[in-house]
Design a protein around this motif. Structure first.
Motif, PDB file in Angstrom:
ATOM      1  N   SER A   1       0.600  -1.280   0.028  1.00 58.78           N
ATOM      2  CA  SER A   1      -0.078   0.088   0.103  1.00 58.78           C
ATOM      3  C   SER A   1       0.833   1.263   0.072  1.00 58.78           C
ATOM      4  CB  SER A   1      -1.141  -0.005   1.146  1.00 58.78           C
ATOM      5  OG  SER A   1      -0.281   0.065   2.627  1.00 58.78           O
TER       6      SER A   1
ATOM      7  N   ILE B   1       2.512   1.975  -3.411  1.00 56.95           N
ATOM      8  CA  ILE B   1       1.582   2.203  -4.343  1.00 56.95           C
ATOM      9  C   ILE B   1       0.956   3.626  -4.347  1.00 56.95           C
ATOM     10  CG2 ILE B   1      -0.773   1.813  -5.422  1.00 56.95           C
ATOM     11  CD1 ILE B   1      -0.362  -1.087  -4.959  1.00 56.95           C
TER      12      ILE B   1
ATOM     13  N   GLN C   1       2.076   7.505  -6.513  1.00 54.54           N
ATOM     14  CA  GLN C   1       1.027   8.754  -6.861  1.00 54.54           C
ATOM     15  C   GLN C   1       1.558  10.094  -6.174  1.00 54.54           C
ATOM     16  OE1 GLN C   1      -1.522   8.846  -8.997  1.00 54.54           O
ATOM     17  NE2 GLN C   1      -1.951  10.928  -8.478  1.00 54.54           N
TER      18      GLN C   1
ATOM     19  N   ARG D   1      -7.619   7.392  -6.525  1.00 54.69           N
ATOM     20  CA  ARG D   1      -7.358   6.298  -7.677  1.00 54.69           C
ATOM     21  C   ARG D   1      -6.249   5.211  -6.910  1.00 54.69           C
ATOM     22  NH1 ARG D   1      -9.830   5.881 -12.141  1.00 54.69           N
ATOM     23  NH2 ARG D   1      -8.369   4.700 -13.094  1.00 54.69           N
ATOM     24  N   ALA D   2      -5.137   6.195  -6.562  1.00 50.60           N
ATOM     25  CA  ALA D   2      -3.979   5.209  -5.975  1.00 50.60           C
ATOM     26  C   ALA D   2      -4.384   4.563  -4.596  1.00 50.60           C
ATOM     27  CB  ALA D   2      -2.767   5.831  -5.750  1.00 50.60           C
TER      28      ALA D   2
ATOM     29  N   ALA E   1      -6.509   1.564  -5.484  1.00 50.68           N
ATOM     30  CA  ALA E   1      -5.572   0.497  -6.181  1.00 50.68           C
ATOM     31  C   ALA E   1      -5.028  -0.179  -5.127  1.00 50.68           C
ATOM     32  CB  ALA E   1      -4.832   1.090  -7.194  1.00 50.68           C
TER      33      ALA E   1
ATOM     34  N   CYS F   1      -5.420  -4.242  -4.018  1.00 42.62           N
ATOM     35  CA  CYS F   1      -4.127  -4.998  -4.051  1.00 42.62           C
ATOM     36  C   CYS F   1      -3.836  -5.584  -2.808  1.00 42.62           C
ATOM     37  CB  CYS F   1      -2.908  -4.189  -4.534  1.00 42.62           C
ATOM     38  SG  CYS F   1      -1.221  -5.061  -4.639  1.00 42.62           S
TER      39      CYS F   1
ATOM     40  N   LEU G   1      -9.388  -4.459 -10.146  1.00 46.03           N
ATOM     41  CA  LEU G   1      -8.124  -3.835  -9.936  1.00 46.03           C
ATOM     42  C   LEU G   1      -7.588  -3.857 -11.177  1.00 46.03           C
ATOM     43  CD1 LEU G   1      -5.955  -2.795  -8.108  1.00 46.03           C
ATOM     44  CD2 LEU G   1      -5.071  -5.176  -8.230  1.00 46.03           C
ATOM     45  N   TRP G   2      -7.819  -4.715 -12.010  1.00 46.37           N
ATOM     46  CA  TRP G   2      -7.018  -4.705 -13.483  1.00 46.37           C
ATOM     47  C   TRP G   2      -7.749  -3.660 -14.343  1.00 46.37           C
ATOM     48  CZ3 TRP G   2      -2.666  -7.055 -13.935  1.00 46.37           C
ATOM     49  CH2 TRP G   2      -2.192  -7.250 -15.017  1.00 46.37           C
TER      50      TRP G   2
ATOM     51  N   LEU H   1      -9.026  -0.863 -13.082  1.00 51.99           N
ATOM     52  CA  LEU H   1      -8.477   0.677 -12.755  1.00 51.99           C
ATOM     53  C   LEU H   1      -7.288   0.690 -13.213  1.00 51.99           C
ATOM     54  CD1 LEU H   1      -9.172   0.400  -8.930  1.00 51.99           C
ATOM     55  CD2 LEU H   1     -10.268   1.892 -10.567  1.00 51.99           C
ATOM     56  N   ARG H   2      -6.251  -0.249 -13.195  1.00 50.00           N
ATOM     57  CA  ARG H   2      -4.867  -0.269 -13.663  1.00 50.00           C
ATOM     58  C   ARG H   2      -4.756   0.319 -15.327  1.00 50.00           C
ATOM     59  NH1 ARG H   2      -1.165  -2.280 -16.422  1.00 50.00           N
ATOM     60  NH2 ARG H   2       0.753  -2.208 -15.917  1.00 50.00           N
TER      61      ARG H   2
ATOM     62  N   ARG I   1      -5.910   3.739 -16.214  1.00 44.34           N
ATOM     63  CA  ARG I   1      -5.115   4.922 -15.593  1.00 44.34           C
ATOM     64  C   ARG I   1      -4.378   5.681 -16.581  1.00 44.34           C
ATOM     65  NH1 ARG I   1      -1.633   4.294 -10.341  1.00 44.34           N
ATOM     66  NH2 ARG I   1      -1.271   6.645 -10.249  1.00 44.34           N
TER      67      ARG I   1
END
Lengths: 224, 525
Positions: free
Chosen positions: B413, B416, B420, B453-454, B457, B461, B518-519, B521-522, B525
């Motif tokens: 965490s 990630i 950002q 967003r981070a 994510a 994760c 999650l995918w 979102l990634r 981005r």
């Protein structure tokens, strides 16, 4: 014959029209300055000539040969014989000054002895012969700029593109380096396309000025 | 004042949940019958078996990191930089093994090779028997763990490629073709990151317990777990864990020094500029087929086999009956762990980015260390710390599992969110400060929304990693607090193969739903 010819070039980036119906001819040995505000499409034009991106419409010719057409890069960048000085200089940070220049010649298959001689001569021309073993991070801004210039010229390209290479330097250094660029261009005789938004740089460098605004050419003329 | 208090509190949580257990475990390994003694360590160094275990652990970790690096980097280049079709879908498929508990991949491959497995439809019996014979032991462990950890170098390569200043590659492309540009420019620039990925795989493999245990390959982590759970020899278990912890620490320190010397900072992409993509030309369809075949062989076939062997509705009814409560608990613990870690990660990332407290580097290094050390080490440490009369409320409740999550997955965490925060200009916070906003207001109304967003994510994760966690949960879970991966692992000894397959499928589906979010979102981005 024109060194570079752009015929009806249109380019969209992320759905936004960046260049619209550009027609331009650059004569061999000219020092053309592309002048215009930020976001008017100057850098995109250079990237199209370099072959990093393809036009959405139109054709690009270098030395009479078609190198790009709508949606297609016909001749890849490494076969266009172009030198490029980037705005952020793009010196490879893990290579010394010597290695930065050597990579270009090595990629062209030049023998080692000839490479050494050529690099020595080029570094002498830009006044950096004592700094060949330094890493880019160990050089001042002006020295880095000269390395970028040397790297762009070391393969003796017929066309050199420069994307605001002096923009991060102070005024005195800019004037000094602009003079050096002119001198080198006269000595070697390459065709130069120089992007800037600075009128003083334009005055110092240009033999031909093209003014751009909102993706179109607003004016094109020889400098008096 | 309130800023320092909150940031120190966040750092303290990390130290209490992670550092304290490791230290107290080390301390207890030096005690024998209440007296100070090195006998546990002397036993390790004098026993031939322990040296064999160490050799096995290092061999397994070395082979897995080598294979996953040599496959993961080219895959990362193809999926992150080339014009290969369906790259998102292929990346997601190849990432599935790291999202599920590693032993599920071992069970799946075992299912494929078994007499009732899906491969019997395609391969002759003698080939299957030969493969099956070689599966249990080093060969199978290397295959399964390489599949599990392949996404680490692959994903890191994809991320690192995005951080390379595009003009460095463009400058090289003016004189050289892509292979030379990759060899001389791109790969040397991202080499520190690739080294980190190989080291991460190495240390994670060194501590991996469930796969070698299932495939009966004797390594330190399995022995340490056996000493602890079967013999309940706390001192020996701890002493046997320490070499792994020391190796992890030494490797991370070496990597950190190497990276600092060789770090080449990149500039973020100017908006509107596109990165150069490798045009594969004629080889495009062949490379697509090659990558698809790899994904099919190492991920889809094993999971299909799992599905195939659980193709009966009654199996799923029984699976829900046996493990429904464990599944719900898994979701709840993962939710709790992820929510706490989203907050802690945000505060730690802020601390690291702005160097707000003097031990900011320690916070960063500690969180990486706690991720790298074997889960069994951390688990034994947690028990050594909290198993005393005054802290039973922690030891005998879900808190001990959540503390394990906080320690182990903190780095995910914080890293990630840190990436950002690095993109947010300091002037955003300064402008709010000049307008009179206090620190807490700036965090809540400026930085948190900008990092939304981070944070999301990071939450997802960490949620996934908590959901799949086996190593820590298996050691520390109190009665009545079993998670689904633990329930499946304990049932594997005497449960029917069909039920085990059904439970494993349940786990796979539970993980794939949040993973897909999650995918999505990634890539958006």
């Amino acid at each position: 014959m024109a060194e570079v010819k752009l015929k009806s070039i249109t380019k969209y980036l992320d759905g936004r029209l960046v260049l619209k119906d550009i027609d331009l001819e650059i004569e061999k040995g000219a020092r053309l300055v592309l002048l215009g505000p930020s976001g008017c499409g100057k850098t995109t034009l250079l990237r199209l000539i370099a072959g990093f991106i393809a036009p959405d419409e139109g054709e690009i010719f270098i030395s009479g040969k078609m190198v790009s057409k709508a949606g297609e890069i016909v001749v890849p960048p490494e076969e266009r014989g172009i030198g490029f000085v980037f705005q952020d200089l793009a010196l490879w940070p893990h290579m010394s000054v010597y290695k930065n220049l050597e990579f270009v010649l090595k990629a062209q298959g030049m023998p080692k002895a000839k490479r050494k001689e050529r690099i020595k001569k080029m570094l002498e021309m830009v006044g950096l012969k004592d700094l060949s073993s330094r890493m880019p991070a160990q050089l001042s801004g002006g020295q880095q700029q000269r390395v970028a210039l040397a790297r762009a010229l070391v393969s003796r390209p017929s066309l050199v593109l420069m994307d605001e290479p002096l923009s991060s330097l102070d005024w005195d250094l800019r004037a000094h380096l602009a003079k050096r660029i002119c001198k080198l261009q006269e000595e070697i005789g390459f065709t130069m396309v120089y992007v800037t938004h600075d009128r003083e740089e334009t005055r110092q460098l240009a033999t031909q000025v093209v003014v751009m605004k909102n993706g179109t050419i607003k004016g094109n003329g020889e400098k008096s | 004042m309130i800023k320092r208090l909150i940031l120190w509190a966040a750092a303290l949580v990390l130290f209490i949940s992670g550092v304290l257990p490791v230290l107290s475990m080390f301390y207890s390994s030096l005690l024998l019958d209440g007296h100070f003694s090195f006998s546990n360590y002397l036993h390790i160094f004098s026993s031939e078996r322990e040296w064999i275990l160490l050799k096995n652990s290092l061999t397994l970790a070395f082979l897995v990191s080598l294979i996953s690096l040599f496959l993961g980097v080219p895959l990362g280049l193809l999926l992150g930089k080339a014009d290969i079709p369906f790259k998102r879908q292929l990346s997601l498929i190849l990432c599935i093994p790291i999202l599920i508990p590693p032993y599920i991949m071992a069970v799946s491959v075992d299912n494929c090779l078994g007499q009732e497995g899906i491969l019997r439809l395609f391969l002759p019996g003698w080939v299957l028997r030969s493969l099956s014979d070689h599966y249990f032991g080093l060969g199978g462990s290397v295959f399964v763990l390489s599949t599990v950890y392949l996404p680490i170098p692959m994903l890191l390569t994809i991320c690192l490629l995005k951080n390379v200043n595009p003009s460095l590659e463009e400058a090289a492309r003016l004189c050289a073709k892509w292979p030379l540009v990759l060899k001389e420019i791109t790969l040397p620039i991202i080499r520190p990151g690739l080294t980190l990925s190989a080291l991460l795989v190495f240390v994670l493999c060194l501590g991996e317990f469930s796969v070698p245990s299932y495939l009966r390959y004797q390594v330190f982590s399995v022995e340490s777990f056996t000493q602890f759970s079967a013999v309940y020899d706390f001192g020996s278990a701890t002493a046997q864990s320490m070499p792994l912890a020391v190796i992890a620490l030494l490797l991370l320190v070496a990597e950190s020094r190497y990276s600092r010397k060789n770090l080449f900072l990149s500039t973020p992409l100017v908006s509107g500029t596109k990165r150069l993509e490798i045009a594969l030309g004629k080889s495009r369809p062949y490379l697509f087929i090659l990558v698809s075949c790899l994904a099919f062989l190492i991920v889809i076939v094993p999971l299909l086999s799992l599905f195939y062997s659980s193709l009966d509705l009654s199996i799923y009814e029984e699976a829900i009956k046996v493990a429904g409560d464990a599944l719900l608990r898994s979701f709840f613990y993962a939710f709790l762990g992820a929510s706490l870690l989203a907050v802690l990660g945000f505060l730690s990332a802020y601390t690291i980015k702005n160097r707000q407290i003097w031990c900011w580097r320690l916070v960063d290094m500690t969180s990486l260390f706690l991720f790298a050390i074997p889960g069994t080490v951390l688990g034994i440490g947690l028990i050594a710390t909290w198993n005393n009369p005054w802290t039973q409320f922690v030891y005998s409740s879900l808190l001990i599992i959540v503390l394990g999550y906080l320690a182990r997955y903190h780095v995910l965490s914080s890293r990630i969110i840190l990436s950002q925060l690095h993109l947010i200009s300091p002037s955003m916070e300064e402008a709010a400060q000049l307008a009179g906003a206090g620190w807490l207001s700036r965090m809540v109304f400026i930085l948190a929304p900008l990092s939304k967003r981070a944070i999301m994510a990071a939450w997802l994760c960490v949620f996934l990693f908590c959901l799949r966690d086996t190593d820590i949960s298996l050691i520390v879970y109190p009665p009545g607090c079993e998670t689904l991966p633990v329930r499946i692992f304990t049932l594997m000894a005497n449960g029917s193969p069909g039920l085990i397959s059904g439970l494993c499928m349940l786990m796979v589906v539970s993980v794939l739903v949040p993973a897909s979010i999650l995918w999505h979102l990634r890539w958006r981005r």
